[in-house]
Design an enzyme around this catalytic site. Structure first.
Site, mmCIF file in Angstrom:
data_model
loop_
_atom_site.group_PDB
_atom_site.id
_atom_site.type_symbol
_atom_site.label_atom_id
_atom_site.label_comp_id
_atom_site.label_asym_id
_atom_site.label_seq_id
_atom_site.Cartn_x
_atom_site.Cartn_y
_atom_site.Cartn_z
ATOM 1 N N GLY A 95 -23.374 -68.902 39.625
ATOM 2 C CA GLY A 95 -22.744 -67.606 39.800
ATOM 3 C C GLY A 95 -22.377 -67.026 38.440
ATOM 4 O O GLY A 95 -22.483 -67.681 37.410
ATOM 5 N N ILE A 98 -23.737 -62.977 32.340
ATOM 6 C CA ILE A 98 -24.339 -63.569 31.147
ATOM 7 C C ILE A 98 -23.277 -64.270 30.302
ATOM 8 O O ILE A 98 -22.123 -63.829 30.235
ATOM 9 C CB ILE A 98 -25.081 -62.495 30.311
ATOM 10 C CG1 ILE A 98 -26.028 -63.163 29.305
ATOM 11 C CG2 ILE A 98 -24.112 -61.550 29.614
ATOM 12 C CD1 ILE A 98 -27.075 -62.223 28.754
ATOM 13 N N TYR A 100 -22.857 -67.117 26.644
ATOM 14 C CA TYR A 100 -23.480 -67.716 25.460
ATOM 15 C C TYR A 100 -23.028 -69.158 25.321
ATOM 16 O O TYR A 100 -21.864 -69.487 25.551
ATOM 17 C CB TYR A 100 -23.056 -66.921 24.208
ATOM 18 C CG TYR A 100 -23.238 -67.694 22.920
ATOM 19 C CD1 TYR A 100 -24.503 -67.858 22.354
ATOM 20 C CD2 TYR A 100 -22.151 -68.278 22.273
ATOM 21 C CE1 TYR A 100 -24.669 -68.598 21.187
ATOM 22 C CE2 TYR A 100 -22.303 -69.007 21.108
ATOM 23 C CZ TYR A 100 -23.567 -69.167 20.569
ATOM 24 O OH TYR A 100 -23.726 -69.897 19.418
ATOM 25 N N GLY A 168 -18.870 -70.831 35.346
ATOM 26 C CA GLY A 168 -19.820 -70.384 36.350
ATOM 27 C C GLY A 168 -20.371 -71.610 37.056
ATOM 28 O O GLY A 168 -20.776 -72.566 36.386
ATOM 29 N N PHE A 180 -18.139 -75.264 32.830
ATOM 30 C CA PHE A 180 -17.325 -74.452 31.913
ATOM 31 C C PHE A 180 -17.842 -74.550 30.485
ATOM 32 O O PHE A 180 -18.569 -75.478 30.132
ATOM 33 C CB PHE A 180 -15.855 -74.900 31.975
ATOM 34 C CG PHE A 180 -15.602 -76.313 31.489
ATOM 35 C CD1 PHE A 180 -15.497 -76.596 30.136
ATOM 36 C CD2 PHE A 180 -15.467 -77.354 32.396
ATOM 37 C CE1 PHE A 180 -15.272 -77.897 29.684
ATOM 38 C CE2 PHE A 180 -15.245 -78.659 31.958
ATOM 39 C CZ PHE A 180 -15.150 -78.929 30.602
ATOM 40 N N CYS A 197 -20.089 -62.039 30.294
ATOM 41 C CA CYS A 197 -19.732 -62.065 31.719
ATOM 42 C C CYS A 197 -19.755 -60.673 32.337
ATOM 43 O O CYS A 197 -19.150 -60.434 33.393
ATOM 44 C CB CYS A 197 -18.364 -62.732 31.934
ATOM 45 S SG CYS A 197 -18.279 -64.388 31.237
#
Length: 243
Positions: A95, A98, A100, A168, A180, A197
């Site tokens: 879920g 985006i 990094y 996510g 995480f 995000c």
């Protein structure tokens, strides 16, 4: 509900590992757990096999990952720019939007059979946040939850609210995947190439930025140890090193 609850979690530190093989490894661990659960369905309760749990810590080379509900327009860098900054781009099945991953960031992947703990994804996410909140509290930082936004934040509700840990996850048959990403010594310039995000008006931060100093390799290991301790406490689990 699993009649043989197993709260032992096998821990593994993968060190520095590329994103794709790390994801493939997670998928394999998840499949093994699900296969055991499927076999258990056809057996009487007293013959059920216990399902294992895993917790991986890893550091990835520069990579941007886009969740299944994410929007590609939140990736601001094109192919040429990605090559220039030595980063890759991967679409994933978690879920979220985006994010990094890169050097100096501690990424945690719990692959848990939640039937060994509790069958509640919302509680699972709050527990993951709690692990990080307790960890950064040991460095004098007050981590908080931001209503409607996953992860761990600082100064929620203020104009300078900023996220220090993104989250996510995916779950299938109550088995979790992904996890995480805690920014420690992370090069924050890499966040300039995305809308993290998908949230335009919020900043990201790191322990390095908040403490105004680099954390040593020994401190990175110490943070991992604190994460393991708080994970054990919050999930009421027993962490054992992979043999």
């Amino acid at each position: 509900m699993n009649t043989h609850q197993n709260k032992v979690v096998e821990f593994e530190d993968l060190g520095i590992k590329e994103y794709q093989p790390s994801w493939d490894y997670q998928e394999k661990l998840m499949k093994d757990i699900i296969d055991t659960k499927i076999k258990n369905r056809d057996l009487p309760a007293e013959e059920h096999s216990t399902t294992p749990n895993h917790f991986l810590l890893v550091e990835h080379p520069h990579v941007y990952t886009l969740g299944k509900s994410g929007h590609e327009e939140n990736m601001l860098a094109g192919i040429d720019k990605l090559k220039e900054i030595e980063a890759t781009f991967v679409k994933v099945n978690r879920g979220g939007d985006i994010t990094y991953h890169g050097y100096g960031q501690i990424v945690g992947y719990p692959i848990l059979d939640l039937e060994n703990f509790f069958t509640d994804i919302h509680k699972y996410m709050r527990n993951l946040e709690e692990v990080i909140i307790r960890t950064i509290a040991e460095y004098g930082l007050k981590g908080e939850r931001s209503p409607g936004e996953t992860g761990v934040w600082l100064d929620v509700g203020k104009p300078y609210a900023r996220k220090i840990c993104a989250m996510g996850v995916k779950a299938s048959r109550w088995v979790t995947l992904h996890g995480f990403a805690l920014n420690v010594n992370t090069d924050m310039r890499y966040f300039e190439y995305i809308i993290p995000c998908g949230i335009k008006d919020k900043q990201v931060t790191s322990l390095k930025r908040e403490l105004e100093r680099d954390l040593t390799p020994e401190e990175m290991e110490d943070i991992k140890a604190k994460i393991r301790k708080h994970f054990t406490d919050v999930f009421e689990a027993e962490l054992v090193a992979k043999a």
